[in-house]
Scaffold this motif. Structure first.
Motif, mmCIF file in Angstrom:
data_model
loop_
_atom_site.group_PDB
_atom_site.id
_atom_site.type_symbol
_atom_site.label_atom_id
_atom_site.label_comp_id
_atom_site.label_asym_id
_atom_site.label_seq_id
_atom_site.Cartn_x
_atom_site.Cartn_y
_atom_site.Cartn_z
ATOM 1 N N ASP A 223 0.404 -44.697 -64.608
ATOM 2 C CA ASP A 223 1.386 -45.475 -63.844
ATOM 3 C C ASP A 223 1.207 -45.260 -62.340
ATOM 4 O O ASP A 223 1.359 -46.193 -61.546
ATOM 5 C CB ASP A 223 2.811 -45.086 -64.252
ATOM 6 C CG ASP A 223 3.185 -45.601 -65.638
ATOM 7 O OD1 ASP A 223 2.491 -46.511 -66.129
ATOM 8 O OD2 ASP A 223 4.161 -45.091 -66.225
ATOM 9 N N ILE A 224 0.891 -44.027 -61.953
ATOM 10 C CA ILE A 224 0.624 -43.750 -60.537
ATOM 11 C C ILE A 224 -0.533 -44.614 -60.044
ATOM 12 O O ILE A 224 -0.456 -45.263 -58.991
ATOM 13 C CB ILE A 224 0.289 -42.253 -60.333
ATOM 14 C CG1 ILE A 224 1.543 -41.395 -60.514
ATOM 15 C CG2 ILE A 224 -0.307 -42.021 -58.945
ATOM 16 C CD1 ILE A 224 1.260 -39.902 -60.484
ATOM 17 N N VAL A 225 -1.618 -44.629 -60.804
ATOM 18 C CA VAL A 225 -2.794 -45.409 -60.405
ATOM 19 C C VAL A 225 -2.456 -46.892 -60.342
ATOM 20 O O VAL A 225 -2.829 -47.596 -59.388
ATOM 21 C CB VAL A 225 -3.959 -45.156 -61.397
ATOM 22 C CG1 VAL A 225 -5.115 -46.113 -61.116
ATOM 23 C CG2 VAL A 225 -4.422 -43.702 -61.315
ATOM 24 N N ARG A 226 -1.727 -47.379 -61.339
ATOM 25 C CA ARG A 226 -1.391 -48.804 -61.368
ATOM 26 C C ARG A 226 -0.515 -49.193 -60.171
ATOM 27 O O ARG A 226 -0.767 -50.213 -59.516
ATOM 28 C CB ARG A 226 -0.668 -49.111 -62.695
ATOM 29 C CG ARG A 226 -0.246 -50.568 -62.853
ATOM 30 C CD ARG A 226 0.247 -50.808 -64.278
ATOM 31 N NE ARG A 226 1.260 -49.833 -64.676
ATOM 32 C CZ ARG A 226 2.549 -49.929 -64.354
ATOM 33 N NH1 ARG A 226 2.961 -50.965 -63.631
ATOM 34 N NH2 ARG A 226 3.406 -49.022 -64.770
ATOM 35 N N LYS A 227 0.503 -48.400 -59.879
ATOM 36 C CA LYS A 227 1.379 -48.696 -58.746
ATOM 37 C C LYS A 227 0.616 -48.598 -57.428
ATOM 38 O O LYS A 227 0.776 -49.438 -56.533
ATOM 39 C CB LYS A 227 2.555 -47.725 -58.727
ATOM 40 C CG LYS A 227 3.501 -47.853 -59.915
ATOM 41 C CD LYS A 227 4.324 -49.120 -59.839
ATOM 42 C CE LYS A 227 5.363 -49.156 -60.945
ATOM 43 N NZ LYS A 227 6.151 -50.403 -60.941
ATOM 44 N N ARG A 228 -0.199 -47.573 -57.318
ATOM 45 C CA ARG A 228 -0.957 -47.378 -56.090
ATOM 46 C C ARG A 228 -1.925 -48.537 -55.851
ATOM 47 O O ARG A 228 -2.068 -49.027 -54.728
ATOM 48 C CB ARG A 228 -1.714 -46.048 -56.173
ATOM 49 C CG ARG A 228 -2.347 -45.639 -54.868
ATOM 50 C CD ARG A 228 -3.078 -44.308 -54.958
ATOM 51 N NE ARG A 228 -3.686 -44.040 -53.675
ATOM 52 C CZ ARG A 228 -4.810 -44.593 -53.270
ATOM 53 N NH1 ARG A 228 -5.464 -45.421 -54.061
ATOM 54 N NH2 ARG A 228 -5.298 -44.343 -52.061
ATOM 55 N N ASP A 229 -2.587 -48.988 -56.916
ATOM 56 C CA ASP A 229 -3.522 -50.101 -56.781
ATOM 57 C C ASP A 229 -2.809 -51.392 -56.382
ATOM 58 O O ASP A 229 -3.336 -52.196 -55.603
ATOM 59 C CB ASP A 229 -4.281 -50.311 -58.092
ATOM 60 C CG ASP A 229 -5.278 -49.186 -58.367
ATOM 61 O OD1 ASP A 229 -5.462 -48.330 -57.476
ATOM 62 O OD2 ASP A 229 -5.855 -49.152 -59.476
ATOM 63 N N SER A 230 -1.602 -51.597 -56.884
ATOM 64 C CA SER A 230 -0.868 -52.818 -56.534
ATOM 65 C C SER A 230 -0.467 -52.810 -55.062
ATOM 66 O O SER A 230 -0.509 -53.852 -54.392
ATOM 67 C CB SER A 230 0.377 -52.960 -57.424
ATOM 68 O OG SER A 230 1.326 -51.940 -57.149
ATOM 69 N N ILE A 231 -0.122 -51.622 -54.530
ATOM 70 C CA ILE A 231 0.206 -51.517 -53.105
ATOM 71 C C ILE A 231 -1.042 -51.751 -52.255
ATOM 72 O O ILE A 231 -1.013 -52.458 -51.237
ATOM 73 C CB ILE A 231 0.811 -50.130 -52.794
ATOM 74 C CG1 ILE A 231 2.191 -49.998 -53.444
ATOM 75 C CG2 ILE A 231 0.892 -49.887 -51.299
ATOM 76 C CD1 ILE A 231 3.255 -50.913 -52.875
ATOM 77 N N GLY A 232 -2.156 -51.174 -52.668
ATOM 78 C CA GLY A 232 -3.398 -51.364 -51.928
ATOM 79 C C GLY A 232 -3.824 -52.820 -51.881
ATOM 80 O O GLY A 232 -4.257 -53.326 -50.841
ATOM 81 N N LYS A 233 -3.698 -53.497 -53.018
ATOM 82 C CA LYS A 233 -4.094 -54.902 -53.077
ATOM 83 C C LYS A 233 -3.214 -55.764 -52.182
ATOM 84 O O LYS A 233 -3.684 -56.728 -51.546
ATOM 85 C CB LYS A 233 -4.024 -55.402 -54.522
ATOM 86 C CG LYS A 233 -4.575 -56.806 -54.722
ATOM 87 C CD LYS A 233 -4.636 -57.153 -56.204
ATOM 88 C CE LYS A 233 -5.281 -58.519 -56.412
ATOM 89 N NZ LYS A 233 -5.386 -58.860 -57.860
ATOM 90 N N LYS A 234 -1.943 -55.403 -52.081
ATOM 91 C CA LYS A 234 -0.992 -56.209 -51.305
ATOM 92 C C LYS A 234 -1.070 -55.938 -49.812
ATOM 93 O O LYS A 234 -0.973 -56.867 -48.999
ATOM 94 C CB LYS A 234 0.426 -55.936 -51.805
ATOM 95 C CG LYS A 234 1.494 -56.801 -51.125
ATOM 96 C CD LYS A 234 2.858 -56.567 -51.763
ATOM 97 C CE LYS A 234 3.918 -57.465 -51.111
ATOM 98 N NZ LYS A 234 5.261 -57.254 -51.742
ATOM 99 N N TYR A 235 -1.287 -54.656 -49.426
ATOM 100 C CA TYR A 235 -1.117 -54.292 -48.021
ATOM 101 C C TYR A 235 -2.375 -53.764 -47.319
ATOM 102 O O TYR A 235 -2.413 -53.709 -46.097
ATOM 103 C CB TYR A 235 -0.036 -53.215 -47.893
ATOM 104 C CG TYR A 235 1.348 -53.661 -48.277
ATOM 105 C CD1 TYR A 235 2.068 -54.532 -47.468
ATOM 106 C CD2 TYR A 235 1.949 -53.180 -49.440
ATOM 107 C CE1 TYR A 235 3.353 -54.928 -47.816
ATOM 108 C CE2 TYR A 235 3.231 -53.561 -49.793
ATOM 109 C CZ TYR A 235 3.936 -54.441 -48.973
ATOM 110 O OH TYR A 235 5.208 -54.828 -49.310
ATOM 111 N N ILE A 236 -3.400 -53.321 -48.083
ATOM 112 C CA ILE A 236 -4.535 -52.645 -47.446
ATOM 113 C C ILE A 236 -5.820 -53.391 -47.767
ATOM 114 O O ILE A 236 -6.535 -53.068 -48.728
ATOM 115 C CB ILE A 236 -4.627 -51.173 -47.904
ATOM 116 C CG1 ILE A 236 -3.276 -50.484 -47.734
ATOM 117 C CG2 ILE A 236 -5.698 -50.428 -47.107
ATOM 118 C CD1 ILE A 236 -3.241 -49.052 -48.225
ATOM 119 N N PRO A 237 -6.146 -54.405 -46.999
ATOM 120 C CA PRO A 237 -7.355 -55.189 -47.270
ATOM 121 C C PRO A 237 -8.621 -54.444 -46.866
ATOM 122 O O PRO A 237 -8.603 -53.573 -45.988
ATOM 123 C CB PRO A 237 -7.152 -56.426 -46.386
ATOM 124 C CG PRO A 237 -6.313 -55.932 -45.246
ATOM 125 C CD PRO A 237 -5.400 -54.905 -45.839
#
Length: 332
Positions: A223-237
């Motif tokens: 869950d940590i990885v999934r949440k972290r990846d979703s934040i990266g995809k949204k905010y860190i190009p």
């Protein structure tokens, strides 16, 4: 008679000064020296070159978690006891290992020769006894060394602090962030600060997740990885279209209990990468249980510094995050 009165007055003045504003040992203790994450090891050449020295290196020069290359927790400097004199005694972190006809024991002396300073002493009658004590006490000793290095690093931040208020305005927390960091992105639920270093950057991000984001212990890491990846995809190009930060799948994150800002937290260390692009590096993330605000507050530091030693960069980011405190809401 006049001379006697003057003498009595002088003695009383001296005694009063000693009681009320007199000097203490601390006033004369010199400042400690040495880089953070460095350790002076004082032991005989015979012990250093044998299995005791190997055991010391196994513990105190173990690889930092989350960094791909083998970067040690401490940079070790070995000295025989006969050389441990003069200025070198002011080293901030010192490990003394001795073989003596005595029981096996260990202890830590604070501020013996300098301030702040930790001198950890491990003594045993045999090499096996010394190794047994080191195995039991190494984690505690490392923790005490790290605490002092963190305090020194955090004290250095106060010389020049970032005055931007984006993090406080959005999340109700403050951190002692050096002025070399600048806000690069600030959105409703996301703040990103970074600083330039040689051929790279050091970064801090803050965002919030719903309180029930990690409700299942069995799937906590995924869950940590999934949440972290979703934040990266949204905010860190990433540098190219369709690229973004996510979690490197070849390195499973390591999770430890922690406390940040007086609240329980999970410390997560791992590796980030840019999806579909050759960029990667270490990160340390703290997921803070902020029940009062019904959220999980996430504060993360990550570094991009190809071909550079990253240990001290990550240590600085950790030190910044551990200054976090919650700011009480002012009455409207």
């Amino acid at each position: 008679m006049k001379k006697l009165s003057i003498l009595v007055f002088a003695i009383c003045l001296a005694l009063t000064s000693c009681k009320e504003g007199g000097s203490t040992k601390e006033d004369f203790t010199p400042s400690s020296i040495g880089q953070v994450n460095s350790l002076t090891v004082v032991m005989s050449n015979e012990l250093w070159e044998g299995k005791v020295g190997d055991n010391v290196r196994d513990h105190f020069a173990a690889s930092v978690v989350g960094i791909a290359w083998n970067e040690p927790i401490f940079t070790l400097r070995h000295l025989p006891e006969t050389v441990f004199t003069g200025a070198v005694r002011k080293s901030r972190s010192v490990l003394v290992v001795q073989k003596k006809d005595t029981t096996n024991m260990s202890y830590i002396n604070s501020n013996m020769y300098a301030r702040p300073q930790n001198v950890a002493v491990v003594v045993g009658s045999t090499e096996e006894g010394i190794i047994e004590t080191l195995n039991k006490q190494a984690d505690h000793i490392i923790s005490e060394f790290n605490k002092t290095d963190l305090k020194v690093t955090q004290g250095n931040f106060k010389r020049s602090l970032n005055k931007e208020t984006d993090i406080q305005d959005k999340f109700g927390v403050k951190m002692d962030i050096p002025s070399v960091y600048n806000v690069g992105k600030s959105e409703d639920n996301f703040v990103w600060l970074d600083r330039s270093i040689k051929n790279g950057t050091m970064n801090l991000i803050v965002y919030a997740l719903p309180w029930d984001s990690f409700s299942n212990d069995a799937t906590f890491i995924s869950d940590i990885v999934r949440k972290r990846d979703s934040i990266g995809k949204k905010y860190i190009p990433g540098p190219n279209e369709g690229t973004y930060m996510d979690t490197e799948k070849a390195f499973a994150p390591s999770v430890y209990p922690a406390e940040i800002g007086g609240k329980k937290a999970a410390e997560v260390r791992g590796r980030w990468e840019i999806y579909n692009y050759s960029m990667a590096g270490p990160y340390v993330s703290y997921i803070i249980n902020d029940k009062e605000n019904n959220r999980k507050l996430v504060v993360e530091g990550f570094t991009f510094a190809p071909a550079a030693v990253k240990r001290d960069f990550m240590f600085e980011l950790e030190a910044i995050i551990k200054t976090l405190r919650f700011v009480p809401k002012t009455a409207e």
